[in-house]
Design a protein around this motif. Structure first.
Motif, PDB file in Angstrom:
ATOM      1  N   UNK A   1      10.311 -11.880  10.309  1.00  0.00           N
ATOM      2  CA  UNK A   1       9.398 -12.384   9.360  1.00  0.00           C
ATOM      3  C   UNK A   1       8.030 -11.880   9.382  1.00  0.00           C
ATOM      4  N   UNK A   2       7.520 -11.858   8.112  1.00  0.00           N
ATOM      5  CA  UNK A   2       5.923 -10.996   8.282  1.00  0.00           C
ATOM      6  C   UNK A   2       5.227 -11.876   8.758  1.00  0.00           C
ATOM      7  N   UNK A   3       4.071 -11.304   9.522  1.00  0.00           N
ATOM      8  CA  UNK A   3       3.022 -12.155  10.284  1.00  0.00           C
ATOM      9  C   UNK A   3       2.046 -12.569   9.476  1.00  0.00           C
ATOM     10  N   UNK A   4       2.095 -11.994   8.103  1.00  0.00           N
ATOM     11  CA  UNK A   4       0.971 -12.418   7.014  1.00  0.00           C
ATOM     12  C   UNK A   4       1.495 -12.597   5.757  1.00  0.00           C
ATOM     13  N   UNK A   5       1.477 -13.697   5.001  1.00  0.00           N
ATOM     14  CA  UNK A   5       2.005 -13.458   3.626  1.00  0.00           C
ATOM     15  C   UNK A   5       0.924 -13.761   2.697  1.00  0.00           C
ATOM     16  N   UNK A   6       1.006 -12.933   1.544  1.00  0.00           N
ATOM     17  CA  UNK A   6       0.050 -13.153   0.570  1.00  0.00           C
ATOM     18  C   UNK A   6       0.978 -14.003  -0.577  1.00  0.00           C
ATOM     19  N   UNK A   7       1.883 -14.381  -0.543  1.00  0.00           N
ATOM     20  CA  UNK A   7       2.504 -15.166  -1.567  1.00  0.00           C
ATOM     21  C   UNK A   7       3.116 -16.435  -0.871  1.00  0.00           C
ATOM     22  N   UNK A   8       3.694 -17.418  -1.720  1.00  0.00           N
ATOM     23  CA  UNK A   8       4.261 -18.631  -1.118  1.00  0.00           C
ATOM     24  C   UNK A   8       5.565 -18.318  -1.006  1.00  0.00           C
ATOM     25  N   UNK A   9       6.258 -17.560  -1.337  1.00  0.00           N
ATOM     26  CA  UNK A   9       7.607 -17.430  -0.942  1.00  0.00           C
ATOM     27  C   UNK A   9       7.693 -16.025   0.065  1.00  0.00           C
ATOM     28  N   UNK A  10       7.799 -16.259   1.318  1.00  0.00           N
ATOM     29  CA  UNK A  10       7.698 -15.265   2.484  1.00  0.00           C
ATOM     30  C   UNK A  10       8.943 -14.538   2.216  1.00  0.00           C
ATOM     31  N   UNK A  11       9.996 -14.753   1.712  1.00  0.00           N
ATOM     32  CA  UNK A  11      11.111 -13.935   1.617  1.00  0.00           C
ATOM     33  C   UNK A  11      10.872 -12.729   0.659  1.00  0.00           C
ATOM     34  N   UNK A  12       9.910 -12.844  -0.045  1.00  0.00           N
ATOM     35  CA  UNK A  12       9.805 -11.869  -1.060  1.00  0.00           C
ATOM     36  C   UNK A  12       9.396 -10.360  -0.292  1.00  0.00           C
ATOM     37  N   UNK A  13      10.308  -9.342  -0.628  1.00  0.00           N
ATOM     38  CA  UNK A  13      10.188  -8.319   0.120  1.00  0.00           C
ATOM     39  C   UNK A  13       9.687  -7.088  -0.733  1.00  0.00           C
ATOM     40  N   UNK A  14       9.447  -7.103  -1.984  1.00  0.00           N
ATOM     41  CA  UNK A  14       8.878  -6.103  -2.939  1.00  0.00           C
ATOM     42  C   UNK A  14       7.732  -6.570  -3.589  1.00  0.00           C
ATOM     43  N   UNK A  15       6.599  -5.585  -3.462  1.00  0.00           N
ATOM     44  CA  UNK A  15       5.231  -5.958  -4.131  1.00  0.00           C
ATOM     45  C   UNK A  15       5.415  -5.850  -5.622  1.00  0.00           C
ATOM     46  N   UNK A  16       4.345  -6.794  -6.411  1.00  0.00           N
ATOM     47  CA  UNK A  16       4.608  -6.810  -7.728  1.00  0.00           C
ATOM     48  C   UNK A  16       4.075  -5.149  -8.143  1.00  0.00           C
ATOM     49  N   UNK A  17       4.575  -4.638  -9.325  1.00  0.00           N
ATOM     50  CA  UNK A  17       4.360  -3.416  -9.750  1.00  0.00           C
ATOM     51  C   UNK A  17       2.743  -3.434 -10.097  1.00  0.00           C
ATOM     52  N   UNK A  18       1.922  -2.506  -9.693  1.00  0.00           N
ATOM     53  CA  UNK A  18       0.626  -2.378 -10.302  1.00  0.00           C
ATOM     54  C   UNK A  18       0.604  -1.003 -11.089  1.00  0.00           C
ATOM     55  N   UNK A  19       0.260  -1.163 -12.408  1.00  0.00           N
ATOM     56  CA  UNK A  19      -0.171  -0.240 -13.264  1.00  0.00           C
ATOM     57  C   UNK A  19      -0.958   0.853 -12.761  1.00  0.00           C
ATOM     58  N   UNK A  20      -0.985   2.275 -13.016  1.00  0.00           N
ATOM     59  CA  UNK A  20      -1.998   2.889 -12.425  1.00  0.00           C
ATOM     60  C   UNK A  20      -3.485   2.814 -13.140  1.00  0.00           C
ATOM     61  N   UNK A  21      -4.512   3.020 -12.228  1.00  0.00           N
ATOM     62  CA  UNK A  21      -5.668   2.624 -12.836  1.00  0.00           C
ATOM     63  C   UNK A  21      -6.120   3.840 -14.063  1.00  0.00           C
ATOM     64  N   UNK A  22      -6.410   3.230 -15.049  1.00  0.00           N
ATOM     65  CA  UNK A  22      -6.791   3.972 -16.198  1.00  0.00           C
ATOM     66  C   UNK A  22      -8.253   4.944 -16.071  1.00  0.00           C
ATOM     67  N   UNK A  23      -8.301   5.957 -16.612  1.00  0.00           N
ATOM     68  CA  UNK A  23      -9.399   6.751 -16.665  1.00  0.00           C
ATOM     69  C   UNK A  23     -10.477   5.879 -17.138  1.00  0.00           C
TER      70      UNK A  23
END
Length: 329
Positions: free
Chosen positions: A140-162
């Protein structure tokens, strides 16, 4: 018997709540986030925890709920602290889990440094094992930043625009407010982009702070005191953009870190894990020099020595690591 099962149910409920508590997640009520069990952080204009953490009073813990992020007494059984195992450096002082898949380097201290690392897809951060990242199906993860700790993939973050094109930047960000342009002390750290929505169209305009003030991305306005993340490179950058410092350029790497000492280069066991950089100041300028450990030795970022055992930071289970914004190789 019923009393026993009632106590057992209460215990399991608290246990589930603890393992699913959030950390480093901004609460929309008061724009705060729990940084550890007893610390909070203010959220910036981008809705991200920023700046130094604030300690709760003795006997209080951080709880994120419908009333916002608050320091609440530890005594009531209804209060379950967030960040149960977040931002705690492991026993070897190598890393601290900051999220389900994220971690920070500790560099031989008990405090997570200005660092960001991510486990590869399918792996989670666990500070109770030798490896930083372990299969999500095994631990299990030691620290969870989401309510569902079974989530194993992080949300896709778009590249920072110039930030060169203010209008395009605002159209990509899709948020109203003031946003930082860059971190160079004499140029981009004094500039910001103001985004607004006019007649359904995103409009952006770049501004320069008045006089000798700086733009502070934490508060979203110009301030007199230079923010800690603003730095002076060893060469004068152009007023628009400059290539980000990398570990291949030790002087620029050290200028970005603004710290003297020895620092890691990367996570590849065959190449960069054998290397490290020494950062130092000379006549007010930041300089850096790269080194390679002798023979088959690896650089250990915790002990700051060359060792024969492969450090936890050297693994293909790690997707990426950055140190104060500089991506390690």
């Amino acid at each position: 018997m019923s009393s026993y099962f009632l106590r057992l149910l209460l215990f399991l409920t608290c246990l589930v709540a603890a393992t699913r508590s959030t950390c480093n997640v901004c609460n929309s009520v008061n724009k705060m986030a729990c940084y550890s069990m007893t610390q909070t952080k203010v959220c910036d204009a981008n809705n991200l925890p920023s700046g130094a953490p604030f300690d709760c009073p003795p006997g209080y813990m951080c709880v994120s709920g419908s009333g916002g992020v608050l320091c609440q007494p530890k005594a009531p059984s209804s209060n379950v602290a967030d960040c149960q195992d977040c931002n705690k450096c492991d026993a070897s002082q190598t890393f601290a889990c900051t999220g389900t898949r994220s971690f920070a380097l500790c560099l031989g201290t008990n405090v997570p440094q200005q660092s960001r690392g991510n486990c590869a897809s399918g792996y989670v951060c666990n500070n109770g094992i030798k490896e930083i990242c372990e299969l999500a199906t095994s631990v299990n993860p030691s620290c969870s930043t989401v309510d569902d700790t079974t989530t194993t993939t992080a949300p896709t973050t778009p590249p920072t625009p110039s930030t060169n094109d203010a209008a395009a930047y605002c159209a990509a960000v899709k948020k109203q407010g003031n946003f930082a342009v860059g971190e160079f002390t004499e140029t981009t750290c004094r500039q910001y982009i103001q985004c607004s929505l006019t007649n359904g169209k995103w409009v952006g305009k770049k501004y320069a702070c008045a006089g000798s003030t700086f733009f502070d991305r934490t508060v979203g306005q110009c301030v007199t005191n230079k923010p800690s993340y603003c730095y002076t490179p060893t060469t004068n950058p152009p007023t628009t953009t400059t290539a980000a410092p990398t570990t291949s350029n030790p002087a620029a790497y050290c200028a970005k870190l603004q710290s003297q000492g020895y620092f890691p280069v990367g996570t590849n066991p065959k190449t960069t894990c054998h290397q490290y950089i020494k950062c130092y100041q000379l006549s007010g300028s930041w300089l850096g020099k790269g080194y390679t450990c002798p023979g088959n030795l690896y650089y250990n970022s915790s002990t700051k020595t060359c060792v024969s055992t492969l450090p936890a930071t050297c693994s293909d289970r790690i997707e990426s690591i950055s140190l104060n914004g500089v991506e390690l190789e």
